[in-house]
Design an enzyme around this catalytic site. Structure first.
Site, short mmCIF file in Angstrom:
data_model
loop_
_atom_site.label_atom_id
_atom_site.label_comp_id
_atom_site.label_asym_id
_atom_site.label_seq_id
_atom_site.Cartn_x
_atom_site.Cartn_y
_atom_site.Cartn_z
N GLU A 7 0.96 -1.04 0.03
CA GLU A 7 -0.15 0.06 -0.08
C GLU A 7 0.89 1.34 0.08
O GLU A 7 1.73 1.38 0.87
CB GLU A 7 -0.90 0.02 1.19
N ASP A 30 -15.78 -5.43 0.15
CA ASP A 30 -15.47 -5.13 1.48
C ASP A 30 -16.50 -5.20 2.26
O ASP A 30 -17.41 -4.25 2.13
CB ASP A 30 -14.61 -3.73 1.43
#
Length: 247
Positions: free
Chosen positions: A8, A128
């Site tokens: 990330e 998600d």
């Protein structure tokens, strides 16, 4: 089963998010490009990158991502902040192997279905799940969709796969809910990639026996050295042992 070592990126650095908070990233003092190259050298077949700046709407890490795509030597799966067909197409033309879409799928599902047709096996749907609902905007906003209905809406699209995250488990820093992920995997024809479930090599071995799980993202556990990538890859690639049938 394919393991996707994950980085990330925020302001050119590798970070991880604590309890999903975009405004409080943990910075890892490592070189993103060299780390990606090390993952490839360890035998990874794919890389997964998330652009946190793009996800937040605060610039991007485009130059770094392009550098990784050109130099890592394995295909790169890219997510973070995609809101238009043009941005998806631009990154595919720059060499991204796959593009991960979530918020765009919630707001403009027809565009995502069209992109999947134009770029078969290059569009990934991210689902998600938090408290029974699909989250958007980088886990910040609860949508009106249940995960089942969200997945079903894209069943006919030629997706490369679906990434499923149990946000509840990730926020609680507990083991990812295999029950939730396995349940959703059983309801789709698309291969499912689990996120947030790998905290040890034993988790890799366990995940292999879940039906329709084609892979897993591994990020923080690699950076913290709780998981050795070479060992995890060997487990992921090993043939499944016979499992007894119970009546």
């Amino acid at each position: 089963m394919i393991l996707y070592p994950t980085l990330e990126l925020y302001n050119g650095k590798c970070v991880t998010l604590t309890r999903g908070r975009l405004d409080d990233p943990v910075v890892w003092h490592i070189d993103p490009f060299e780390t990606a190259r090390a993952y490839a050298a360890a035998g990874a077949e794919w890389m997964h990158l998330t652009d946190i700046n793009a996800l937040k709407g605060e610039g991007d890490n485009a130059d770094l991502i392009a550098h990784i795509i050109r130099g890592v030597g394995i295909p790169v799966q890219l997510g973070g902040g995609f809101r238009s067909r043009e941005s998806v197409t631009r990154w595919i033309e720059k060499g991204a192997g796959r593009i991960v879409l979530s918020t765009m799928a919630a707001y403009d599902p027809d565009a995502v279905r069209a992109l999947a047709k134009w770029h078969p096996d290059q569009i990934i749907l991210a689902v998600d799940v938090f408290q029974g609902s699909v989250m958007t905007e980088g886990w910040q906003k609860k949508s009106a969709f249940s995960p089942d209905s969200f997945i079903a809406a894209f069943d006919a699209a030629p997706l490369a796969g679906i990434i499923v995250t149990d946000v509840d488990a990730d926020i609680d820093a507990s083991d990812g809910s295999l029950g939730l992920i396995a349940g959703l995997a059983s309801k789709t024809r698309h291969p499912v990639v689990a996120r947030g479930t790998i905290r040890s090599v034993d988790d890799v071995a366990r995940l292999k026996y879940v039906s329709n799980i084609a892979g897993a993202l591994v990020g923080r556990s690699l950076l913290s050295r709780d998981v050795d990538l070479s060992e995890a890859l060997a487990v992921a690639r090993a043939a499944r042992e016979p499992v007894a049938d119970f009546q």
